[in-house]
Write a protein that holds these residues in place. Structure first.
Motif, PDB file in Angstrom:
ATOM      1  N   THR A   1       0.838  -1.196   0.000  1.00  0.00           N
ATOM      2  CA  THR A   1       0.000   0.000   0.000  1.00  0.00           C
ATOM      3  C   THR A   1       0.876   1.250   0.000  1.00  0.00           C
ATOM      4  OG1 THR A   1      -1.839   1.059   1.187  1.00  0.00           O
ATOM      5  CG2 THR A   1      -0.262  -0.162   2.536  1.00  0.00           C
TER       6      THR A   1
ATOM      7  N   VAL B   1       1.188  -0.497   9.547  1.00  0.00           N
ATOM      8  CA  VAL B   1      -0.087  -0.208  10.205  1.00  0.00           C
ATOM      9  C   VAL B   1       0.225   0.609  11.465  1.00  0.00           C
ATOM     10  CG1 VAL B   1      -2.146  -1.183  11.285  1.00  0.00           C
ATOM     11  CG2 VAL B   1      -1.073  -2.374   9.347  1.00  0.00           C
TER      12      VAL B   1
ATOM     13  N   ALA C   1      -3.408   4.861  14.501  1.00  0.00           N
ATOM     14  CA  ALA C   1      -4.395   5.735  13.859  1.00  0.00           C
ATOM     15  C   ALA C   1      -3.837   6.118  12.496  1.00  0.00           C
ATOM     16  CB  ALA C   1      -4.625   6.985  14.710  1.00  0.00           C
ATOM     17  N   ASP C   2      -4.666   6.663  11.638  1.00  0.00           N
ATOM     18  CA  ASP C   2      -4.192   7.057  10.304  1.00  0.00           C
ATOM     19  C   ASP C   2      -3.020   8.032  10.457  1.00  0.00           C
ATOM     20  OD1 ASP C   2      -3.786   8.051   7.766  1.00  0.00           O
ATOM     21  OD2 ASP C   2      -5.923   8.182   7.283  1.00  0.00           O
TER      22      ASP C   2
ATOM     23  N   ARG D   1      -1.631   9.941   8.476  1.00  0.00           N
ATOM     24  CA  ARG D   1      -1.818  11.224   7.776  1.00  0.00           C
ATOM     25  C   ARG D   1      -2.611  12.204   8.648  1.00  0.00           C
ATOM     26  NH1 ARG D   1      -0.018   9.839   2.941  1.00  0.00           N
ATOM     27  NH2 ARG D   1      -0.417   7.698   2.330  1.00  0.00           N
TER      28      ARG D   1
ATOM     29  N   ALA E   1      -9.487   1.729  10.349  1.00  0.00           N
ATOM     30  CA  ALA E   1      -8.154   1.786   9.732  1.00  0.00           C
ATOM     31  C   ALA E   1      -8.237   1.142   8.351  1.00  0.00           C
ATOM     32  CB  ALA E   1      -7.134   1.058  10.598  1.00  0.00           C
TER      33      ALA E   1
HETATM   34  N1  LIG Z   1      -4.289   2.847  11.194  1.00  0.00           N
HETATM   35  C1  LIG Z   1      -3.797   3.094   9.974  1.00  0.00           C
HETATM   36  N2  LIG Z   1      -2.533   2.693   9.681  1.00  0.00           N
HETATM   37  C2  LIG Z   1      -2.026   2.927   8.446  1.00  0.00           C
HETATM   38  N3  LIG Z   1      -2.714   3.548   7.446  1.00  0.00           N
HETATM   39  C3  LIG Z   1      -3.963   3.951   7.712  1.00  0.00           C
HETATM   40  C4  LIG Z   1      -4.563   3.736   8.972  1.00  0.00           C
HETATM   41  N4  LIG Z   1      -5.830   4.238   8.931  1.00  0.00           N
HETATM   42  C5  LIG Z   1      -6.016   4.741   7.730  1.00  0.00           C
HETATM   43  N5  LIG Z   1      -4.899   4.585   6.968  1.00  0.00           N
HETATM   44  C6  LIG Z   1      -4.791   5.045   5.597  1.00  0.00           C
HETATM   45  O1  LIG Z   1      -4.917   3.944   4.735  1.00  0.00           O
HETATM   46  C7  LIG Z   1      -4.328   4.340   3.494  1.00  0.00           C
HETATM   47  C8  LIG Z   1      -4.069   3.094   2.664  1.00  0.00           C
HETATM   48  O2  LIG Z   1      -5.279   2.522   2.327  1.00  0.00           O
HETATM   49  P1  LIG Z   1      -5.867   2.695   0.850  1.00  0.00           P
HETATM   50  O3  LIG Z   1      -5.925   4.142   0.485  1.00  0.00           O
HETATM   51  O4  LIG Z   1      -7.146   1.921   0.781  1.00  0.00           O
HETATM   52  O5  LIG Z   1      -4.702   2.048   0.013  1.00  0.00           O
HETATM   53  P2  LIG Z   1      -4.655   1.032  -1.211  1.00  0.00           P
HETATM   54  O6  LIG Z   1      -4.747   1.863  -2.430  1.00  0.00           O
HETATM   55  O7  LIG Z   1      -3.315   0.393  -1.044  1.00  0.00           O
HETATM   56  O8  LIG Z   1      -5.779   0.060  -1.052  1.00  0.00           O
HETATM   57  C9  LIG Z   1      -3.102   5.095   3.892  1.00  0.00           C
HETATM   58  O9  LIG Z   1      -2.749   6.066   2.933  1.00  0.00           O
HETATM   59  C10 LIG Z   1      -3.474   5.730   5.245  1.00  0.00           C
HETATM   60  O10 LIG Z   1      -3.696   7.104   5.133  1.00  0.00           O
END
Ligand SMILES: Nc1ncnc2c1ncn2[C@@H]1O[C@H](COP(=O)(O)OP(=O)(O)O)[C@@H](O)[C@H]1O
Ligand SMILES: N[C@@H](CC(=O)OP(=O)(O)O)C(=O)O
Length: 280
Positions: free
Chosen positions: A193, A198, A201-202, A204, A228
């Motif tokens: 990704t 992981v 929390a997000d 970003r 998440a």
């Molecule tokens: N707890 C978390 N840990 C890591 N990333 C997270 C979390 N919660 C939300 N995210 C978000 O998830 C995003 C990745 O998921 P997503 O956009 O669906 O990616 P992909 O295109 O790989 O499916 C990251 O850019 C991040 O901002």
């Protein structure tokens, strides 16, 4: 609302070695350059002698774009009567990725074959746009692996018993990947990704959030259910139920030792279990 739960995963893989399933999300494939980088990662794993199965999402935000085209073409919200054909349109996002990825691998000298979900043995139940995986029959995947071919599966879709293509709920490629890994004998499943791990929390939204190198399946499930979306909650649930080991890392990670977060490799005492973690 579909739960994303696999109803059953039978026909377990009985090959000599468990393959490695690598799922690339849309962010990892958003540009031709990223697609090539993803292919280079698969090629590196294949050259290490690993049997690799790839699951791809649509490039970048292509699924959203297709849905906008549907709305424009249909002059508003698409009526249920055309749900079948909307699914056909939506599914092309993953099919494009699969074709491009397999072609990129071929150009790198790695034999690969793009497969639609149904061709890869992904059987689904449920309505268009809300399919649930009933089982994955890995017969064709096994045959390709035995020939030294990397199967590249269009995620987020499968085939129903009436031969109709049905897409899963949004973000469902994660579910495809875990279901395929389960059907291949609980193969390790890498989720590639755009974050390096992981977090609690997000990252970003909360740059100070704790970064995890190891999580139990239960912990990952709790995070996913709390929102998440780095891993679809349905995929986390399935990995938990069927004990599929996961690793979540960035497409920018080194090709060897990508790091990231390992999920489901912990023994009860918190020590990473020998053998289980190996190769994950
Ligand atoms: N707890 C978390 N840990 C890591 N990333 C997270 C979390 N919660 C939300 N995210 C978000 O998830 C995003 C990745 O998921 P997503 O956009 O669906 O990616 P992909 O295109 O790989 O499916 C990251 O850019 C991040 O901002
Ligand atoms: N492309 C689909 C399925 C998916 O899983 O995508 P991603 O892995 O990029 O979240 C969607 O946008 O819902």
């Amino acid at each position: 609302m579909s739960t994303g739960r696999v109803v059953a995963a039978v026909h377990l893989y009985r090959g000599p070695e468990r393959p490695l399933v690598v799922k690339f999300g849309g962010t990892s494939l958003a540009t031709p350059q990223r697609m090539r980088r993803a292919a280079a990662r698969v090629a590196a794993y294949a050259r290490e002698g690993r049997n690799v199965v790839v699951v791809v999402s649509a490039m970048g935000h292509r699924t959203d774009r297709i849905l906008r085209w549907v709305r424009d073409v249909c002059d508003g919200a698409p009526p249920a009567a055309i749900a079948r054909d909307v699914d056909r349109a939506v599914a092309t996002g993953e099919e494009l990725s699969a074709g491009l990825m397999a072609a990129a691998l071929g150009a790198m000298g790695v034999r690969a074959a793009a497969l639609r979900g149904g061709e890869a043995g992904v059987r689904v139940v449920g309505e268009f746009g809300a399919g649930r995986i009933r089982e994955v029959n890995p017969r064709r995947l096994r045959a390709l692996l035995a020939e030294g071919v990397v199967p590249v599966i269009a995620g987020f879709q499968g085939e129903r018993d009436d031969c109709e293509l049905v897409t899963l709920e949004r973000g469902g490629s994660d579910i495809t990947a875990v279901a395929v890994a389960a059907a291949l004998g609980c193969a390790p499943c890498h989720v590639v990704t755009d974050v390096d791990a992981v977090y609690a929390a997000d990252p970003r939204v909360d740059p100070g959030a704790e970064r995890f190198t190891d999580l139990t399946h239960g912990q990952m499930l709790a995070l996913a259910e709390a929102g998440a979306h780095v891993l679809h909650a349905g995929a986390a649930r399935l990995a938990h139920t069927l004990n599929v080991p996961l690793r979540v890392y960035s497409f920018r990670a080194p090709l060897r030792r990508p790091g990231g977060t390992r999920v489901g490799c912990m023994a009860a005492d918190g020590v990473v279990a020998d053998g289980v973690a190996e190769g994950v």
